[in-house]
Each structure stands twice: as structure tokens, then as C-alpha cells.
Design an enzyme around this catalytic site. Sequence first.
Site, PDB file in Angstrom:
ATOM      1  N   GLY A  12       0.809  -1.221   0.000  1.00  0.00           N
ATOM      2  CA  GLY A  12       0.000   0.000   0.000  1.00  0.00           C
ATOM      3  C   GLY A  12       0.838   1.265   0.000  1.00  0.00           C
ATOM      4  N   ASP A  13       0.161   2.388  -0.274  1.00  0.00           N
ATOM      5  CA  ASP A  13       0.777   3.715  -0.237  1.00  0.00           C
ATOM      6  C   ASP A  13       1.906   3.882  -1.250  1.00  0.00           C
ATOM      7  OD1 ASP A  13      -0.958   4.242   1.892  1.00  0.00           O
ATOM      8  OD2 ASP A  13       0.467   3.392   3.321  1.00  0.00           O
ATOM      9  N   LYS A  16      -0.753   5.301  -5.699  1.00  0.00           N
ATOM     10  CA  LYS A  16      -1.825   4.948  -6.664  1.00  0.00           C
ATOM     11  C   LYS A  16      -2.697   6.165  -6.966  1.00  0.00           C
ATOM     12  CE  LYS A  16      -3.150   1.815  -3.710  1.00  0.00           C
ATOM     13  NZ  LYS A  16      -2.019   1.791  -2.754  1.00  0.00           N
ATOM     14  N   GLY A  17      -2.958   6.966  -5.910  1.00  0.00           N
ATOM     15  CA  GLY A  17      -3.823   8.137  -6.083  1.00  0.00           C
ATOM     16  C   GLY A  17      -3.248   9.111  -7.090  1.00  0.00           C
ATOM     17  N   GLY A  40      -5.995   5.577   1.825  1.00  0.00           N
ATOM     18  CA  GLY A  40      -5.659   6.994   1.919  1.00  0.00           C
ATOM     19  C   GLY A  40      -4.841   7.347   0.697  1.00  0.00           C
ATOM     20  N   HIS A  41      -5.449   8.082  -0.213  1.00  0.00           N
ATOM     21  CA  HIS A  41      -4.764   8.424  -1.459  1.00  0.00           C
ATOM     22  C   HIS A  41      -4.548   9.940  -1.490  1.00  0.00           C
ATOM     23  CE1 HIS A  41      -6.449   4.553  -3.518  1.00  0.00           C
ATOM     24  NE2 HIS A  41      -5.771   4.309  -2.418  1.00  0.00           N
ATOM     25  N   THR A 128      -6.981  -0.422  10.299  1.00  0.00           N
ATOM     26  CA  THR A 128      -7.199   1.019  10.339  1.00  0.00           C
ATOM     27  C   THR A 128      -8.363   1.364  11.270  1.00  0.00           C
ATOM     28  OG1 THR A 128      -8.643   0.873   8.425  1.00  0.00           O
ATOM     29  CG2 THR A 128      -6.318   1.343   7.990  1.00  0.00           C
ATOM     30  N   ARG A 142     -23.227 -13.596   4.582  1.00  0.00           N
ATOM     31  CA  ARG A 142     -24.595 -13.319   4.090  1.00  0.00           C
ATOM     32  C   ARG A 142     -25.451 -12.619   5.151  1.00  0.00           C
ATOM     33  NH1 ARG A 142     -24.555 -19.368   1.948  1.00  0.00           N
ATOM     34  NH2 ARG A 142     -23.741 -19.493   4.050  1.00  0.00           N
ATOM     35  N   GLN A 223      -5.260  -0.314  -1.338  1.00  0.00           N
ATOM     36  CA  GLN A 223      -4.400  -1.319  -0.710  1.00  0.00           C
ATOM     37  C   GLN A 223      -3.403  -1.864  -1.750  1.00  0.00           C
ATOM     38  OE1 GLN A 223      -8.092  -1.730   0.100  1.00  0.00           O
ATOM     39  NE2 GLN A 223      -7.474  -0.146   1.517  1.00  0.00           N
ATOM     40  N   THR A 300      -4.336   6.977   9.102  1.00  0.00           N
ATOM     41  CA  THR A 300      -4.235   6.890  10.558  1.00  0.00           C
ATOM     42  C   THR A 300      -3.077   7.710  11.125  1.00  0.00           C
ATOM     43  OG1 THR A 300      -2.876   4.914  10.320  1.00  0.00           O
ATOM     44  CG2 THR A 300      -5.234   4.561  10.634  1.00  0.00           C
ATOM     45  N   PRO A 303       3.368   6.037  11.748  1.00  0.00           N
ATOM     46  CA  PRO A 303       4.615   5.977  10.981  1.00  0.00           C
ATOM     47  C   PRO A 303       4.660   4.672  10.184  1.00  0.00           C
ATOM     48  CG  PRO A 303       5.052   5.937  13.368  1.00  0.00           C
ATOM     49  CD  PRO A 303       3.577   6.042  13.194  1.00  0.00           C
ATOM     50  N   GLY A 412       8.056   8.426 -10.861  1.00  0.00           N
ATOM     51  CA  GLY A 412       7.661   9.584 -10.056  1.00  0.00           C
ATOM     52  C   GLY A 412       8.889  10.224  -9.435  1.00  0.00           C
TER      53      GLY A 412
HETATM   54  P1  GDP Z   1      -1.616   5.534  -2.326  1.00  0.00           P
HETATM   55  O1  GDP Z   1      -2.324   5.058  -1.118  1.00  0.00           O
HETATM   56  O2  GDP Z   1      -1.002   4.432  -3.121  1.00  0.00           O
HETATM   57  O3  GDP Z   1      -2.427   6.454  -3.193  1.00  0.00           O
HETATM   58  O4  GDP Z   1      -0.395   6.408  -1.790  1.00  0.00           O
HETATM   59  P2  GDP Z   1      -0.453   7.523  -0.611  1.00  0.00           P
HETATM   60  O5  GDP Z   1      -1.111   8.727  -1.169  1.00  0.00           O
HETATM   61  O6  GDP Z   1      -0.971   6.936   0.644  1.00  0.00           O
HETATM   62  O7  GDP Z   1       1.090   7.752  -0.359  1.00  0.00           O
HETATM   63  C1  GDP Z   1       1.933   8.217  -1.349  1.00  0.00           C
HETATM   64  C2  GDP Z   1       2.502   9.585  -0.914  1.00  0.00           C
HETATM   65  O8  GDP Z   1       3.615   9.901  -1.719  1.00  0.00           O
HETATM   66  C3  GDP Z   1       1.529  10.740  -1.101  1.00  0.00           C
HETATM   67  O9  GDP Z   1       1.759  11.673  -0.088  1.00  0.00           O
HETATM   68  C4  GDP Z   1       1.899  11.318  -2.460  1.00  0.00           C
HETATM   69  O10 GDP Z   1       1.616  12.707  -2.577  1.00  0.00           O
HETATM   70  C5  GDP Z   1       3.378  11.081  -2.474  1.00  0.00           C
HETATM   71  N1  GDP Z   1       3.962  10.795  -3.793  1.00  0.00           N
HETATM   72  C6  GDP Z   1       3.427  10.096  -4.827  1.00  0.00           C
HETATM   73  N2  GDP Z   1       4.325   9.951  -5.823  1.00  0.00           N
HETATM   74  C7  GDP Z   1       5.459  10.561  -5.393  1.00  0.00           C
HETATM   75  C8  GDP Z   1       6.777  10.723  -5.940  1.00  0.00           C
HETATM   76  O11 GDP Z   1       7.087  10.269  -7.040  1.00  0.00           O
HETATM   77  N3  GDP Z   1       7.692  11.396  -5.172  1.00  0.00           N
HETATM   78  C9  GDP Z   1       7.398  11.900  -3.929  1.00  0.00           C
HETATM   79  N4  GDP Z   1       8.352  12.516  -3.244  1.00  0.00           N
HETATM   80  N5  GDP Z   1       6.179  11.755  -3.382  1.00  0.00           N
HETATM   81  C10 GDP Z   1       5.243  11.096  -4.101  1.00  0.00           C
HETATM   82  P1  IMO Z   2      -3.914   2.532   0.423  1.00  0.00           P
HETATM   83  O1  IMO Z   2      -5.024   2.401  -0.572  1.00  0.00           O
HETATM   84  C1  IMO Z   2      -1.521   0.779   3.613  1.00  0.00           C
HETATM   85  C2  IMO Z   2      -3.499  -2.202   6.162  1.00  0.00           C
HETATM   86  C3  IMO Z   2      -3.710  -1.805   7.606  1.00  0.00           C
HETATM   87  C4  IMO Z   2      -3.610  -3.162   8.274  1.00  0.00           C
HETATM   88  C5  IMO Z   2      -4.290  -4.093   7.265  1.00  0.00           C
HETATM   89  C6  IMO Z   2      -5.740  -4.397   7.598  1.00  0.00           C
HETATM   90  O2  IMO Z   2      -3.753   3.905   0.970  1.00  0.00           O
HETATM   91  O3  IMO Z   2      -2.653   1.955  -0.134  1.00  0.00           O
HETATM   92  P2  IMO Z   2      -7.966  -2.969   7.449  1.00  0.00           P
HETATM   93  O4  IMO Z   2      -8.364  -1.692   8.135  1.00  0.00           O
HETATM   94  O5  IMO Z   2      -7.974  -2.895   5.959  1.00  0.00           O
HETATM   95  O6  IMO Z   2      -8.719  -4.166   7.960  1.00  0.00           O
HETATM   96  O7  IMO Z   2      -6.424  -3.211   7.915  1.00  0.00           O
HETATM   97  O8  IMO Z   2      -4.213  -3.416   6.015  1.00  0.00           O
HETATM   98  N1  IMO Z   2      -4.039  -1.252   5.169  1.00  0.00           N
HETATM   99  C7  IMO Z   2      -3.290  -0.403   4.455  1.00  0.00           C
HETATM  100  N2  IMO Z   2      -1.975  -0.145   4.490  1.00  0.00           N
HETATM  101  N3  IMO Z   2      -2.292   1.401   2.724  1.00  0.00           N
HETATM  102  C8  IMO Z   2      -3.609   1.145   2.646  1.00  0.00           C
HETATM  103  O9  IMO Z   2      -4.410   1.653   1.674  1.00  0.00           O
HETATM  104  C9  IMO Z   2      -4.180   0.235   3.569  1.00  0.00           C
HETATM  105  N4  IMO Z   2      -5.426  -0.237   3.783  1.00  0.00           N
HETATM  106  C10 IMO Z   2      -5.328  -1.154   4.747  1.00  0.00           C
HETATM  107  O10 IMO Z   2      -2.713  -0.923   8.046  1.00  0.00           O
HETATM  108  O11 IMO Z   2      -2.262  -3.560   8.363  1.00  0.00           O
HETATM  109 MG    MG Z   3      -2.355   5.349   0.951  1.00  0.00          MG
END
Ligand code: GDP
Ligand code: IMO
Ligand code: MG
Length: 427
Positions: A12-13, A16-17, A40-41, A128, A142, A223, A300, A303, A412
Site C-alpha cells: 500500500g501507499d 496509486k492516487g 488513503g490516497h 485502520t 450473508r 491497498q 491513521t 509511521p 515519479g
Molecule cells: P496511495 O495510497 O497508493 O495512493 O499512496 P499515498 O497517497 O498513501 O502515499 C503516497 C505519498 O507519496 C503521497 O503523499 C503522495 O503525494 C506522495 N507521492 C506520490 N508519488 C510521489 C513521488 O514520485 N515522489 C514523492 N516525493 N512523493 C510522491
Molecule cells: P492505500 O489504498 C496501507 C493495512 C492496515 C492493516 C491491514 C488491515 O492507501 O494503499 P484494514 O483496516 O484494511 O482491515 O487493515 O491493512 N491497510 C493499508 N496499508 N495502505 C492502505 O491503503 C491500507 N489499507 C489497509 O494498516 O495492516
Molecule cells: Mg495510501
Amino acid sequence: MTGIVIIGTQWGDEGKGKATDQLGERVDYVVRFSGGNNAGHTVVVGDEKYALHLLPSGILNPHCIPVIGNGVVVDLQVLFDEIDGLLARGVQADRVLVSANAHVITPYHRVIDRVTERFLGKRRIGTTGRGVGPAYADKVSRMGIRIQDLFDASILRQKVAASLEQKNALLVKVYNRPVISPSAVADELLSYADRLAPMTVDTGTLLNDALDQGKVVLFEGAQAHHLDVDFGTYPYVTSSSPIAAGACTGSGVGPTRIDRVIGIAKAYTTRVGEGPFPGELLDEVGEKIRQAGNEFGTTTGRPRRCGWFDALIVHQAARINALTDVVLTKLDVLTGWEQIPVVVAYDIHGERHDRMPVTQTELHHATPIYEYLPGWSEDISNARTFEDLPATAQAYVHRLQDLIGVRVSAIGVGPGREQTIAIRDLL
Ligand code: GDP
Ligand code: IMO
Ligand code: MG
């Protein structure tokens, strides 16, 4: 016909957003197909920063139709709070469409998520706490509440009462919590019905018609592969199918309608919550990556656990999702290291593994085997072509591409919309 899926390849993170928002300019529909407001995107547009949880990132592109598919679990309060928050910032967020078959996260799902985590203690998942897991559990048992149930008050009341009969016994007798009133829950859910009715659609029909008309439909994953309930590090996963195949079951289109599957991979690795992470750096190196990448959860604020790029986990995601392209994100964060380690294999009980092991027990005992690549010191955040990158950064990308086995089509170099190196067209 153009169906494109974006998924996360790690935990995750990955960004994607941002990738979805960027393609959104040329896309007709952006569809969320799994997860809920556990996602969280973060999308940065000029000086504006948007943190989206439930709404598809396509909401930020005015001509794009945002869709919440049947595979999503919807917390209605979050849905309308998020819509109202964006409306207040001038984004026409009330144009979102929601599947009649999507399940609802009710107040009791949120309570159960939190009490079960507390009850699990050391064995907790680190969810979360948004009620996502319990809502999916009810769906599969169900016993779930669907969006369409809100339009039939008598059915809704019956379903809520039936679901709470069992849950209240559990809450009171096992978890020592107060009883939840079925009528209060039903009243709350019904209070959203009028506003929800004009947004409710059959996403399968809508999206198949759109694809028939040659529209571009982008499926925005939440995710990631290694949080998938089938393919992830179970039980430390989310309760849905964030893999590419989930785009079909989570929205109502068949597999042959998907033309491209884009995997988003961060240039290093992060994870939030509990579960195995062989390359996790618990030292000051991990802390330095966390600070450089601002790796704190969008949802959340926790860290994120950090490590170097793990080629085994991204390779596995590439295979299972049949990725056609990889977008490598946050390469800029790695600036300033003399050497950049990459996990190329695991040592498990003295034996080298070049691919992920079969069992979770082995993964828990895996220690990383690194290959060390030369780093770079130049600021790359203004690079816009591959040639703008220092030679060592180019070599880093090429080596990752070889290890993953899929072409890297974009890179990126910063959070801004324009901070991307496009190597080939993704549409
Ligand atoms: P997602 O959950 O996959 O959409 O990712 P998140 O938004 O949770 O986390 C990605 C973070 O990295 C966000 O704060 C974005 O603004 C930032 N981000 C995305 N692409 C880049 C990149 O290429 N460089 C940097 N420095 N930040 C980026
Ligand atoms: P994005 O879309 C990172 C993690 C949680 C936990 C596990 C289960 O921003 O990449 P849940 O609340 O789904 O039952 O928690 O999955 N988790 C994520 N970790 N990015 C996410 O979404 C996540 N969505 C759930 O931290 O370990
Ligand atoms: Mg995220």
C-alpha cells in the site's frame, strides 16, 4: 474498448492516487473496486493537497465520472463528509455514482473492528479501525447490509436486527461492551437514503455500456497485492481483493475487458500495521527513509515501516496480476545515498530463495540478501525525461526493471502532478 487497472504491488501507499489522478485527465470513468475508507490516497494539484479515502481519485478531474463499485464497503457518513469537504473546496464531488450492491459499513462494524483488535492484543492485525474487515465478514456470512437495502425500510430494519442479534450477544458476553440498538442503527442508515438514491446505479451495466461505446475506464486499486486476502501475508492483510482480478468482481466487468494492468511500485518498501516484512529497517537508516519520504499514514497518521526495495515481493505481484507496466514512484526520495541496497533474495535457514517462499512461516524467518547499487546526489525532482536522470539513477531503474520482469513505463520524482517522467504512454 479500454479498461485499465491500477494496483499497488507492495503493502500500500505506493502512490496509486497520484497515478490515477494523472491519467484521469484522459479517462472517462474512474472506478474504486475494493476496500473502503481504510485507503488513503494523497493527490497534490498545484498548491492544493487532497487526501481521499473512499472517493475515487478521478473526482478531481471535472470531466471524469467517479464510480464506487460493488466490491467496495461504504461508510455513508464518511462518503457524505468526504463529498461535502470537497464541495466546500469547489470540487463537484456530488457527481459520484455508487453501486446498489456495495455493502455498507455500519456503526457496529466500526465497534467490532476496534474491540476485536483490542482483544487480540499481541496478535492484532493493526487494522485502520474503520470497520472494513467486519463489514466484509458480514458480506461473506450473508449478513451484510447493501446500499439497496436503504431503499426498503422494512427490509433494512429486519436485516439490521438479525445481524445485531448475534453481535450484541458477542459484544455483551465476550467483549463486555454495551448493547447496540438496532433501531438507532437503522434510523441512522435510513437518514442517508434520500441523498443516496440519485447516486445509486448498477455499475456492471454502466461500465459495460461505457466500454462498448469506446470510453476509457480506469479501475483504481486501493491497498495492494501483499494485503490481498488470498495472496497477501495472511492474516496480516485487508479483507478484500485489491489485486487486478478484483477489478472484475468488484465492479461487474469480465476479465477480457481489461486491456492493461499497471502496477505501482515505490522505489523502496513501506508497510503500515503488523505482519512480516523481511527487509524492514528498524535502525536509523529506516528512520532516514521515513523522514525523506514523509512516510506517515494518510488515514491513521501511523509511521510507516520502511525498508529498501524488495524485488521478490514486486516480482510476485507482477506475475499474479499479469502486469503490463510498472510505474516506479518516489525515486526522488532515494537521492543522497552513496549506495542503495536492493533485496534480491532471501536467506531462509541458510538457504537462498530467489522467489517468495511458499509458506508464511518461511517468510517470517527470511532475512534479506542485498545487491548494492551506486546512488546519486543530484536533485532529480525537476527531471522530466529519462535522460534527465543521472546515469546511476537510470541504472537503478534498469536493474529494478530486470528484477521485476516488467517494463517501467513512468517514474515519479515528486508528489506534484507534473513531477513524473513518462517513458511510454499508459493509455
Ligand atoms: P496511495 O495510497 O497508493 O495512493 O499512496 P499515498 O497517497 O498513501 O502515499 C503516497 C505519498 O507519496 C503521497 O503523499 C503522495 O503525494 C506522495 N507521492 C506520490 N508519488 C510521489 C513521488 O514520485 N515522489 C514523492 N516525493 N512523493 C510522491
Ligand atoms: P492505500 O489504498 C496501507 C493495512 C492496515 C492493516 C491491514 C488491515 O492507501 O494503499 P484494514 O483496516 O484494511 O482491515 O487493515 O491493512 N491497510 C493499508 N496499508 N495502505 C492502505 O491503503 C491500507 N489499507 C489497509 O494498516 O495492516
Ligand atoms: Mg495510501
